[in-house]
Design a protein around this motif. Structure first.
Motif, short mmCIF file in Angstrom:
data_model
loop_
_atom_site.label_atom_id
_atom_site.label_comp_id
_atom_site.label_asym_id
_atom_site.label_seq_id
_atom_site.Cartn_x
_atom_site.Cartn_y
_atom_site.Cartn_z
N MET A 139 -2.87 8.23 -3.15
CA MET A 139 -1.48 8.11 -2.64
C MET A 139 -1.14 9.00 -2.33
O MET A 139 -0.39 9.24 -0.97
CB MET A 139 -0.22 8.01 -4.27
N TRP A 143 0.18 9.95 1.97
CA TRP A 143 1.05 11.06 1.97
C TRP A 143 0.66 11.92 2.70
O TRP A 143 1.01 12.93 2.14
CB TRP A 143 2.33 10.98 0.20
N LEU A 286 7.32 13.14 -5.50
CA LEU A 286 8.37 12.68 -6.35
C LEU A 286 9.62 13.00 -6.18
O LEU A 286 10.42 12.29 -5.97
CB LEU A 286 7.71 11.41 -7.50
N MET A 369 -3.19 -0.50 -5.60
CA MET A 369 -1.91 -0.03 -6.17
C MET A 369 -1.41 1.20 -5.12
O MET A 369 -0.28 1.37 -4.63
CB MET A 369 -1.47 -0.06 -7.55
N ALA A 370 -2.56 1.85 -4.96
CA ALA A 370 -1.64 2.77 -3.97
C ALA A 370 -0.88 2.64 -2.57
O ALA A 370 -0.18 2.81 -1.98
CB ALA A 370 -3.59 3.95 -3.51
N PHE A 372 0.45 -0.59 -1.74
CA PHE A 372 0.89 -0.41 -2.11
C PHE A 372 2.43 -0.09 -2.42
O PHE A 372 3.85 -0.28 -1.27
CB PHE A 372 1.01 -2.20 -3.28
N TRP A 373 1.77 0.49 -2.90
CA TRP A 373 3.39 2.16 -2.93
C TRP A 373 3.94 2.88 -1.65
O TRP A 373 4.30 2.87 -1.61
CB TRP A 373 2.89 1.99 -4.66
N THR A 374 2.37 3.15 -1.35
CA THR A 374 2.73 3.70 0.15
C THR A 374 2.94 2.99 0.85
O THR A 374 4.29 3.69 2.00
CB THR A 374 1.42 4.63 0.16
N THR A 375 2.96 2.07 1.05
CA THR A 375 3.32 0.99 2.15
C THR A 375 4.85 0.69 2.29
O THR A 375 5.64 0.97 3.36
CB THR A 375 2.63 -0.41 2.22
N MET A 376 5.57 0.57 0.55
CA MET A 376 6.99 0.44 0.84
C MET A 376 7.49 2.01 0.87
O MET A 376 7.74 1.80 1.34
CB MET A 376 6.71 0.18 -1.02
N SER A 377 6.74 3.01 1.10
CA SER A 377 8.10 3.91 0.84
C SER A 377 7.86 4.46 2.64
O SER A 377 8.57 4.33 2.39
CB SER A 377 6.95 5.13 0.26
#
Length: 1002
Positions: A139, A143, A286, A369-370, A372-377
């Protein structure tokens, strides 16, 4: 069969091997010898004595250590008894008592660490789980600088819709790659080396080595990209406070070099400190995200409105939904090339695979998981900032006007701001299209965004600075390329590649000096895409080969998705920057070609090996469905070399005309007791194959165990080959010692020739003046026992032969005396096609009558022209049936004297009785009956000496002796008389009387 007797235990018998599930409660705490007793038994150099299932046995239960560090098929495993141990009769050996076996103390089947008395335990290396080791690391690497400094600008250029498309396209590639890397990483134990290790162990060293270098270089350049992003932010802060050190460009260079130096210091401090720094950066990012989201809902102040921020507005969202291309970078794929590196951090966790507790679990779980969450961000940030900020703003409070004022153009007019002037001149300093720090302006507290930029850029730079040396270190240790082994040395408990860190730092500093983020980002896009293409292709390739070794525990992948990911990665490479794509692929091809040429001595069980087997199997089976045709005839040779290094000239001769054309099998008959010869067969087989490879002979090696040579050759002729890929020619050397050898060996030698014709083989017999067998010279360099190690056998000094040298403008003389189907012509023709023999002129000699020489010559020339062999020089031998010179006749008679029966022309029954036990003897009747044929061989030798003494090679039709009607000694006398005293190699050839040449096209 393998049970051991259990008498009273000897006093010296001590050991421990606890298997709590198999032993009783009373016995579980005692050594097996004390529990039930055992006799020490010497097995394969060590003693095994265990109590299993209630009785003593040599057999052992399944255990982890039996499969760890697995080698090639057929090699012994650690701790497991051999077949000989299990099948041999056990004899007690009082000199070998029970050897202690380490106690299995771990319930998970893993071997426990052994600690000697008084020895301090080795320091444990730092190991990470899936969250800290993979997810957070990925992540942070995703990022990066693009998130804060370029995503708002990309949203302004491409609009929200196309920005989402850019994000989703990037994520599609990375997700498919993540699935592929998850499958590969769960297909066996993963060690250090990250992406290079996974690809090289899957696709082999050729592609793995090239992508390892490219990926390490791309990560080194990525350090520069993220560091320049950090330096830009610091430079902007200095500009705001009018505190530039030199000028905007050189300030970026100074700050970047200093930052890279600090990051190098953190990396050199060790993985533990680097991991702590990454966690700190993660928390900062964060907090900065939360600060940004809070800022979007806080009512905009006048200062923020002057800079283009008005809070969530539907009309702003609608206007920013569509693109507004500006400047030289105002195109979809230009923006894609700038954004894509921000999605390339998915391999940050895999790149430190050697520092993970369980890579097979951590890499799939953490990577996906990384993603998924970075795509959403990314999606949320693009949508929110696109709904809050207009594209152009002046930043001046004086541009506030009443709503609906005349002369005001643009969306900001409806909010009471007139940015028309700077928008028309495209000189607005603020707004999404102009201000890289839009996130900082929107946030609730600007310095937190600055801290987030620092955290994102520095964490990404640090992750790349760690990844590149880790990958490069593994590549250096594999020694696929020269001059890089220096960087493979590791230091400390984590085997840190300190030299690799310094090299990465030097490369990064070189690119930092460019000082332009938009120029650096596209450079590495193609390298990362190339890596992704190979990762996906390796997953696809491993899936389609159906190798039993491809058993990934991660099931959520598709071979077709992997193929799509590989294809789309290559397509995107060319859509981004076609010339950079060509350079990247050119580098891959060059590095691939180098490894293919060097052929490193590694065996990783790659899918390329499995694919080669599949292709060979498929084509071999497919050949069975194809009917044979004369046009496709190939001389497939079974060569009786014995150990190939004993007869290198025979190997080179056959290898010359079969190379890249047909099958060649080197056969060796091991004569003696099977129990004695079986170990020799196993140990030397691989060594002989390596010897052939080192000599660049494309051939197989096989051996058989037999009681005598003839029966062994019969086995080879019947069993060698596979399907249609079976030998049709028996090639062997001339038996020079036939006059002094045991008569039975001569009988067997001639019998082998008859057996070959019985099995419908052609025969090719090679004689050289100096002989073929160099075994004495080879063994003279081995004063000790015979070589059994394959590596030593392959490392032997290679003997040079005439077939390895340039032949110049000599001649190849073919004596086509009898029609055998054309094999006597075909082999010299194939030899003449090779480079070393290409300058030789081929001459054909045929027998004829003196009064019909012209007609017979024209007939042969016409026939040869129809065969299209290119033989134009034909000589007719009219004197072939003339009587030889008397001294040569006497020499032949003297040659057969020791083998004559001297029966005085007795009847057949008397001759058979006299020849009982010595069938090689020649009766007076046989000698008289074959007198004309014997003198013909003597006369042919005179012709050969007259015409071909200076030839490079003589090929002549092999004379035939009737089976059961021509004694072996007489036949050998023919061959001796025919080929004696000739300087060039003599090849005596006889086909199986079936056509191997045709002049028809169907």
């Amino acid at each position: 069969m393998s049970e051991l007797p259990c008498p009273e235990p000897p006093a010296r018998c001590r050991g421990r091997f606890t298997i709590s599930t198999l032993l009783g409660v009373e016995e579980a705490g005692r050594p097996p010898c004390e529990a039930a007793g055992c006799e020490g038994t010497h097995l394969s150099g060590s003693t095994l004595c265990t109590r299993t299932f209630g009785y003593n046995t040599v057999d052992v239960v399944p255990a982890y250590e039996h499969y760890a560090n697995s080698k090639g098929v057929g090699e012994a495993r650690r701790g497991r008894p051999s077949l000989a141990d299990l099948r041999s009769i056990l004899k007690p050996d009082p000199g070998h008592l029970c050897v202690p076996v380490p106690e299995l103390q771990r319930s998970d089947g893993l071997p426990s660490a052994e600690e000697g008395p008084g020895r301090a335990p080795a320091p444990e290396p730092v190991r990470f789980g899936w969250v800290k080791g993979v997810m957070i690391r990925c992540m942070l690497n995703i990022w990066g600088v693009i998130l804060y400094l370029r995503l708002p600008w990309i949203t302004a250029q491409a609009g929200i819709a196309l920005t989402w498309l850019i994000i989703l396209m990037s994520v599609t590639v990375t997700t498919i790659t993540g699935l592929s890397i998850s499958a590969i990483s769960t297909n066996g134990k993963v060690k250090s080396g990250g992406t290079y290790f996974l690809i090289s162990r899957s696709l082999g060293p050729e592609l793995g080595g090239s992508i390892g270098l490219i990926f390490a270089f791309a990560n080194a350049v990525a350090v520069a990209m993220h560091t320049v992003g950090f330096a830009e932010t610091v430079r902007d802060l200095l500009q705001e406070h009018d505190s530039l050190m030199v000028d905007p460009t050189n300030d970026i260079r100074i700050i970047g070099v200093v930052t890279a130096t600090v990051l190098l210091g953190i990396s050199l401090a060790g993985m533990e400190w680097e991991a702590k720094a990454q966690v700190l950066f993660f928390l900062v990012i964060l907090v900065s995200f939360a600060n940004y989201l809070v800022g979007t809902v806080i009512p905009a102040t006048a200062e923020k409105q002057a800079k283009g921020f008005f809070g969530y507005r539907a009309d702003i969202f609608a206007q920013n939904l569509v693109p507004s291309w500006r400047g030289p970078e105002g195109s979809f794929f230009s923006l894609f090339s700038i954004f894509f590196p921000s999605a390339t951090g998915i391999l940050a966790g895999a790149n430190i695979s050697g520092d993970l507790k369980d890579p097979a679990v951590a890499i799939p779980k953490g990577t996906l998981m990384a993603i998924f969450w970075t795509t959403m961000s990314y999606l949320v940030l693009s949508a929110t900032i696109g709904a809050c900020v207009v594209r152009d703003a002046s930043g001046s409070l004086n541009d506030s006007v009443p709503v609906g004022s005349l002369g005001c153009e643009g969306l900001a007019c409806s909010f009471g701001w007139n940015f028309t002037d700077c928008a028309q001149r495209q000189s607005c300093p603020y707004g999404l299209s102009n201000h890289y720090q839009s996130m900082s302006m929107v946030s609730g507290f600007g310095p937190l965004i600055t801290a987030g930029i620092f955290g994102a850029t520095l964490s990404s730079a640090l992750a790349c600075l760690v990844s590149a040396p880790k990958v490069f270190q593994c590549l250096c240790k594999d020694q696929l390329y020269p001059l890089i082994g220096f960087f493979g040395k590791g230091y400390g408990k984590n085997n840190e590649p300190i030299r690799g860190y310094v090299l990465t730092y030097v490369i990064a500093v070189g690119f930092i000096l460019i000082a332009e983020l938009n120029a650096i980002a596209p450079i590495i896009s193609n390298f990362f895409l190339c890596s992704y293409a190979l990762i996906n292709f390796s997953c696809f390739h491993a899936s389609v080969t159906n190798s039993p070794g491809w058993r990934p525990s991660f099931r959520y992948y598709s071979k077709w998705a992997a193929l799509f990911g590989a294809a789309i990665s290559v397509v995107i490479m060319f859509l981004l920057t076609w010339w950079a794509a060509l350079i990247a692929l050119g580098i891959v091809v060059f590095l691939l070609g180098y490894v293919l040429y060097k052929k490193p001595d590694v065996n990783w069980g790659s899918s390329i090996q499995a694919s080669s087997y599949n292709m060979a199997l498929s084509y071999s089976v497919g050949l069975s469905e194809v009917d044979e045709h004369i046009k496709n005839y190939r001389p497939q040779c079974l060569v009786l070399t014995g150990p190939p290094n004993f007869r290198p000239a025979l190997v080179d001769f056959v290898g010359t005309f079969t190379k890249n054309l047909s099958l060649m099998i080197c056969g060796n008959v091991l004569i003696g007791p099977r129990k004695q010869k079986m170990p020799e067969s196993r140990l030397t087989s691989d060594g002989h194959t390596r010897w052939l490879l080192k000599r660049k002979i494309k051939a197989f090696y096989t051996n058989v165990l037999a009681e005598d040579l003839r029966s062994g050759v019969q086995m080879l002729m019947q069993a060698a080959g596979l399907g249609k890929m079976r030998p049709n020619i028996l090639a062997l050397g001339y038996k020079r010692d036939w006059q002094v050898a045991a008569p039975q060996s001569v009988e067997d030698y001639v019998g082998i020739l008859h057996d070959a014709f019985d099995f419908k083989y052609g025969v090719c017999l090679l004689r050289m003046k100096e002989g073929l067998n160099v075994s004495r010279a080879v063994q003279a360099h081995r004063p000790q026992a015979p070589v059994t190690d394959p590596g030593e056998l392959a490392a032997e000094q290679q003997a040079s032969t005439i077939f390895q040298s340039q032949q110049g403008k000599k001649t190849i003389d073919i004596y086509w005396l009898f029609d055998d189907g054309g094999l006597t012509l075909l082999i010299p023709y194939l030899l003449g096609r090779k480079k070393r023999w290409g300058k030789c002129k081929i001459r054909v000699f045929v027998g004829g009558q003196i009064n019909r020489m012209d007609e017979e010559r024209k007939a042969i020339v016409s026939l040869l022209s129809k065969f299209r062999l290119g033989f134009h020089e034909v000589h007719v031998l009219p004197d072939i049936n003339q009587k030889p010179r008397p001294e040569h006749i006497k020499r032949f008679d003297d040659l057969v004297v020791p083998f004559r029966l001297n029966d005085g022309f007795k009847d057949e029954a008397a001759v058979s009785e006299m020849r009982h036990g010595c069938p090689w003897k020649i009766s007076d009747e046989e000698l008289h009956k074959h007198r004309a044929k014997s003198l013909r061989q003597v006369r042919l030798n005179e012709i050969l000496l007259e015409h071909s003494q200076d030839a490079a090679l003589i090929a002549i039709t092999l004379p035939m002796g009737r089976k059961g009607g021509c004694p072996s000694s007489l036949y050998m006398a023919w061959l001796e008389s025919l080929s004696r005293d000739l300087r060039p190699p003599v090849v005596l050839t006889r086909g199986n009387q079936e056509n191997v040449l045709t002049f028809y096209c169907q």
